[in-house]
Design an enzyme around this catalytic site. Structure first.
Site, PDB file in Angstrom:
ATOM      1  N   HIS A 137       0.784  -1.186  -0.001  1.00  0.00           N
ATOM      2  CA  HIS A 137       0.069  -0.043  -0.105  1.00  0.00           C
ATOM      3  C   HIS A 137       0.970   1.261  -0.192  1.00  0.00           C
ATOM      4  O   HIS A 137       0.718   2.474  -0.815  1.00  0.00           O
ATOM      5  CB  HIS A 137      -0.955  -0.109   0.904  1.00  0.00           C
ATOM      6  CG  HIS A 137      -2.092  -0.548   1.006  1.00  0.00           C
ATOM      7  ND1 HIS A 137      -2.309  -1.873   1.080  1.00  0.00           N
ATOM      8  CD2 HIS A 137      -3.326  -0.150   0.936  1.00  0.00           C
ATOM      9  CE1 HIS A 137      -3.604  -2.299   0.733  1.00  0.00           C
ATOM     10  NE2 HIS A 137      -4.157  -1.132   0.791  1.00  0.00           N
ATOM     11  N   HIS A 192       0.713  -2.586   9.476  1.00  0.00           N
ATOM     12  CA  HIS A 192       2.306  -2.511   8.995  1.00  0.00           C
ATOM     13  C   HIS A 192       2.881  -1.908  10.245  1.00  0.00           C
ATOM     14  O   HIS A 192       2.332  -1.104  10.974  1.00  0.00           O
ATOM     15  CB  HIS A 192       2.533  -1.905   7.629  1.00  0.00           C
ATOM     16  CG  HIS A 192       2.058  -2.639   6.667  1.00  0.00           C
ATOM     17  ND1 HIS A 192       2.910  -3.760   6.063  1.00  0.00           N
ATOM     18  CD2 HIS A 192       0.979  -2.434   5.615  1.00  0.00           C
ATOM     19  CE1 HIS A 192       2.439  -4.252   4.996  1.00  0.00           C
ATOM     20  NE2 HIS A 192       1.293  -3.556   4.769  1.00  0.00           N
TER      21      HIS A 192
END
Length: 444
Positions: A211, A258
């Site tokens: 992303h 993340h």
């Protein structure tokens, strides 16, 4: 000296990788988990909690702990509590008991279930709705539905050249990122202490953040391609690209998907890929349009790299995303070749540069929206029909049961051709078929 530098660098990476930084950021942003808890035994063997009348969650780690929990570990009890106990000290040094008194708290669950396991995720508490919606929007800037809307709108209404070159960078950027994930094989941040605001990609590996890669590659490549081609100031374009990238990157930490290190790595990795593509992107585009062997090279190269990506690890959603991006790239590239050979969609001459936006009128807005909604409807119907036809067909060809789609798609011989066939058709429709429909409807 060199060894000291390496040791400091490794310590810094380990520090940035720790899940407590993610949990602290989530806490500051008003996100609290309701993790299941497990009772502890007293010296006499009786089961009791550390705080009377309140069960304690599994103490495998916390936002301030140096002992990370296993990924996804939530304990085996059924009684949940927020991830800060009343006696705990919050990251800002205040008492959690005081922090528990909030004017507005909303209970929520992840918007989408896990794409591999079907898990709907765990309930969490939201105390800052603005940040929740802001970062939800930010993370959607890296998802499939955004690209299904963004690339076509740019292609049909603004600049076809920029759009098709962006698709090239997006496809190869995602291929490199997902393949790196399957080689590094780092798991997602541990929960607890991290709250999983999103679970859709939770079964994938996490290093680097793809992303963050796409959220950096797309805006900065867009800036790189349009500055000098369109009239606007450098500062404006750079600020838009940077803001877009930062929003996507930070949203991945907020979502609990993340670590800080993975997001930073994804950002820098994407800049490196852009530096590689910048001098050759125009040559790739010209090759796709003019070379008679371009369709064969496009198909062979994209399928070959897809096979490489599928051989790196066991089945996961990352493999499907890789094949999907490469399939879209195949369809768009072949459509680019067809458009040029048939003279269907020509780029503006160099003498007309720099381009300027026409006056924004009601008629122009209506026309752009009409093209967009008709085109997206065609793409979505195409995708739906192709998905409905392709999976049963492939299952029949390979002798697999087609009643369980999720199970069937875990076979490489189904998932790889399925993704390539469906999304190559979608990419071709976007770049070639839909513009032809616009011509027929006098919307070109």
């Amino acid at each position: 000296m060199a060894n000291d530098f390496v040791e400091k660098f490794v310590r810094l990476c380990n520090h940035l990788q720790h899940p407590r930084h993610v949990a602290r950021f989530q806490y500051v942003c008003g996100v609290k988990g309701t993790f299941p808890v497990k009772p502890t035994k007293s010296d006499g063997g009786d089961s009791e909690t550390e705080h009377p009348g309140l069960r304690k969650r599994v103490q495998q780690g916390g936002p301030g702990s140096d002992v990370p929990a296993g990924n996804g570990a939530t304990g085996d009890a059924t009684s949940p509590q927020v991830n800060w106990s009343p006696g705990d000290v919050t990251p800002d040094g205040s008492s959690a008991a005081a922090a528990d008194v909030e004017p507005v708290t909303t209970r929520a669950k992840p918007l989408r279930r896990n794409s591999l396991t079907g898990d709907v995720g765990q309930e969490f508490l939201i105390q800052n709705k603005f940040l929740f919606y802001l970062f939800t929007f930010g993370t959607e800037l890296g998802n499939e539905m955004f690209f299904i809307a963004f690339f076509p709108f740019l292609f049909w209404n603004i600049d076809a050249l920029v759009s098709r070159r962006l698709i090239v960078v997006w496809a190869w950027n995602l291929f490199v990122g997902q393949s790196t994930k399957d080689m590094v094989r780092w798991s997602r941040p541990a929960s607890p202490p991290v709250v999983k605001v999103e679970v859709f990609y939770n079964s994938e590996y996490s290093m680097p953040s793809t992303h963050a890669m796409t959220g950096t590659a797309i805006p900065f490549c867009l800036f790189m391609l349009t500055y000098g081609r369109w009239q606007y100031s450098f500062l404006f374009g750079f600020c838009v690209a940077l803001s877009w990238s930062v929003l996507v990157c930070v949203s991945r930490i907020y979502m609990g998907m993340h670590s800080v290190l993975e997001v930073i790595t994804g950002f820098l990795y994407s800049l490196l890929i852009l530096a590689f593509f910048q001098p050759i992107l125009g040559k790739i585009d010209s090759f796709y349009m003019t070379d008679p062997f371009a369709p064969l090279v496009i198909i062979v190269s994209h399928v070959s790299f897809g096979l490489v990506a599928f051989s790196l690890d066991s089945w996961s959603t990352s493999r499907g995303d890789t094949a999907q991006a490469l399939g879209t790239g195949v369809g768009a590239a072949i459509a680019t070749h067809v458009n040029h050979q048939l003279g269907l969609l020509l780029d503006p001459p160099l003498s007309s540069l720099p381009l300027t936006l026409p006056p924004i009128t009601a008629g122009l807005v209506v026309l752009a929206l009409l093209r967009f909604f008709i085109g997206v409807a065609v793409i979505l119907v195409t995708r739906m029909v192709m998905k409905a036809v392709t999976i049963p067909f492939l299952c029949r060809v390979f002798g697999l049961p087609s009643d369980n789609v999720r199970q069937a798609r875990q076979h490489m011989k189904v998932e790889l051709p399925y993704r390539y066939i469906v999304y190559s058709v979608v990419g071709f429709s976007c770049v070639c078929v839909v513009p032809l429909i616009f011509r027929i409807l006098n919307l070109a």
